[in-house]
Design a protein around this motif. Sequence first.
Motif, PDB file in Angstrom:
ATOM      1  N   GLY A 178      22.654 -20.450  25.818  1.00 43.95           N
ATOM      2  CA  GLY A 178      22.966 -19.168  25.218  1.00 43.95           C
ATOM      3  C   GLY A 178      22.650 -19.088  23.744  1.00 43.95           C
ATOM      4  N   HIS A 179      22.213 -20.190  23.117  1.00 37.63           N
ATOM      5  CA  HIS A 179      21.878 -20.181  21.693  1.00 37.63           C
ATOM      6  C   HIS A 179      20.383 -20.437  21.530  1.00 37.63           C
ATOM      7  N   ARG A 180      19.750 -19.643  20.707  1.00 36.80           N
ATOM      8  CA  ARG A 180      18.316 -19.788  20.510  1.00 36.80           C
ATOM      9  C   ARG A 180      18.030 -21.053  19.709  1.00 36.80           C
ATOM     10  N   ARG A 181      17.160 -21.893  20.230  1.00 34.49           N
ATOM     11  CA  ARG A 181      16.782 -23.123  19.538  1.00 34.49           C
ATOM     12  C   ARG A 181      15.515 -22.833  18.742  1.00 34.49           C
ATOM     13  N   LEU A 182      15.595 -22.950  17.440  1.00 34.64           N
ATOM     14  CA  LEU A 182      14.470 -22.603  16.581  1.00 34.64           C
ATOM     15  C   LEU A 182      13.468 -23.756  16.528  1.00 34.64           C
ATOM     16  N   PRO A 183      12.190 -23.448  16.434  1.00 34.06           N
ATOM     17  CA  PRO A 183      11.169 -24.501  16.432  1.00 34.06           C
ATOM     18  C   PRO A 183      11.059 -25.214  15.091  1.00 34.06           C
ATOM     19  N   ASP A 184      10.564 -26.437  15.151  1.00 31.75           N
ATOM     20  CA  ASP A 184      10.192 -27.216  13.966  1.00 31.75           C
ATOM     21  C   ASP A 184      11.315 -27.382  12.952  1.00 31.75           C
ATOM     22  N   GLY A 185      12.565 -27.366  13.419  1.00 27.49           N
ATOM     23  CA  GLY A 185      13.687 -27.600  12.517  1.00 27.49           C
ATOM     24  C   GLY A 185      13.994 -26.455  11.581  1.00 27.49           C
ATOM     25  N   LEU A 186      13.498 -25.249  11.864  1.00 27.42           N
ATOM     26  CA  LEU A 186      13.806 -24.102  11.016  1.00 27.42           C
ATOM     27  C   LEU A 186      15.302 -23.801  11.066  1.00 27.42           C
ATOM     28  N   THR A 187      15.856 -23.464   9.911  1.00 31.78           N
ATOM     29  CA  THR A 187      17.236 -23.002   9.878  1.00 31.78           C
ATOM     30  C   THR A 187      17.273 -21.515  10.235  1.00 31.78           C
ATOM     31  N   ALA A 188      18.473 -21.021  10.521  1.00 26.90           N
ATOM     32  CA  ALA A 188      18.617 -19.606  10.853  1.00 26.90           C
ATOM     33  C   ALA A 188      18.155 -18.734   9.693  1.00 26.90           C
ATOM     34  N   ARG A 189      18.470 -19.143   8.463  1.00 32.13           N
ATOM     35  CA  ARG A 189      18.062 -18.353   7.295  1.00 32.13           C
ATOM     36  C   ARG A 189      16.549 -18.381   7.106  1.00 32.13           C
ATOM     37  N   GLU A 190      15.926 -19.546   7.310  1.00 32.13           N
ATOM     38  CA  GLU A 190      14.469 -19.636   7.190  1.00 32.13           C
ATOM     39  C   GLU A 190      13.793 -18.768   8.248  1.00 32.13           C
ATOM     40  N   ALA A 191      14.349 -18.749   9.466  1.00 30.84           N
ATOM     41  CA  ALA A 191      13.788 -17.897  10.519  1.00 30.84           C
ATOM     42  C   ALA A 191      13.940 -16.428  10.155  1.00 30.84           C
ATOM     43  N   GLU A 192      15.060 -16.085   9.525  1.00 30.34           N
ATOM     44  CA  GLU A 192      15.278 -14.699   9.092  1.00 30.34           C
ATOM     45  C   GLU A 192      14.256 -14.296   8.035  1.00 30.34           C
TER      46      GLU A 192
END
Length: 225
Positions: free
Chosen positions: A157-171
Motif C-alpha cells: 500500500g506504500h509507493r516504493r520510490l526508485p533509486d533511493g529517492l526521498t518523498a521530498r525529492e520525488a515531489e
Amino acid sequence: MLLGLLPGIEVVGAAADGEEAVRLVGDHRPEVVLMDLRMPRCDGVEATRRIRTQYPATQVVVLTTYADDDSLFPALRAGARGYLTKDAGGDEIARAIADVTAGQAGLSPAVQSRVLDALAGTGPERRTEGGAEAQGQGGGRPSQDRGGRTGGEENGGHRRLPDGLTAREAEVLALVADGLSNTEIAGRLHVSMATVKTHINNLFAKTGVRDRAQAVGYAYRHGIT
C-alpha cells in the motif's frame, strides 16, 4: 533569531564553525546544540562526535540543508539525537529540542522513515552479506528490493520510490516534470532556493540524469508526476 523568539528557549551562544561550537559547549554547557553540517575547519559530524564524547549531557539536533544519506547516517552515528532540514518551521524545531531534552529522538517524519527503512534492510543503507553497500550506483536504473520488485512498484500500500529517492525529492522531481522553475518550486513548497537546489542536486545524483530534460523523462518513465 528564530530560536530567541521561541518560548522556553534561551540562546547562550552562536558558533561560526565546529571548532568554536565545541569550545562554546565547554564554556556554557547547554542542554542542546543546533548543529549545521557543512562548516569550515571542523564539520558538523566531527563536532557532534566531540561534543557527545566530551559533554554527554549536551544533546545535538542537526539542522541542515542536506538530507542525503551520506549526511544523515554519519551524523546519527556521531551521536546526534535529532535531524531536521532547514525548511523546518519554528514549531518543528521547538518540538525536536523538547524531544531530545526529554530523552527521545527529534527526527523529522521523512528522516524517521529513512532510518526505519535502513534498519529493516529495505532502504539505501542496506548491506550485502559481505558488508558492502547495496545501494545503486546511479545510471537511472530502478533499485530492487529483495523480492525483485522495482523501486517504483507498490508494496503493502506504500509507493516504493526508485533509486533511493526521498518523498521530498520525488515531489521536487514531479514539479520539475511539470515545467516549474526553481523559483516556482521554492514558492510552491515554501522552502528556500538553496533547499530546492540541494534536492535537485541529490535527485540528479541518485537517478543518474544530467539535466532537467533527462529528469523529465525519468519522472514520466517511473510515474513520478
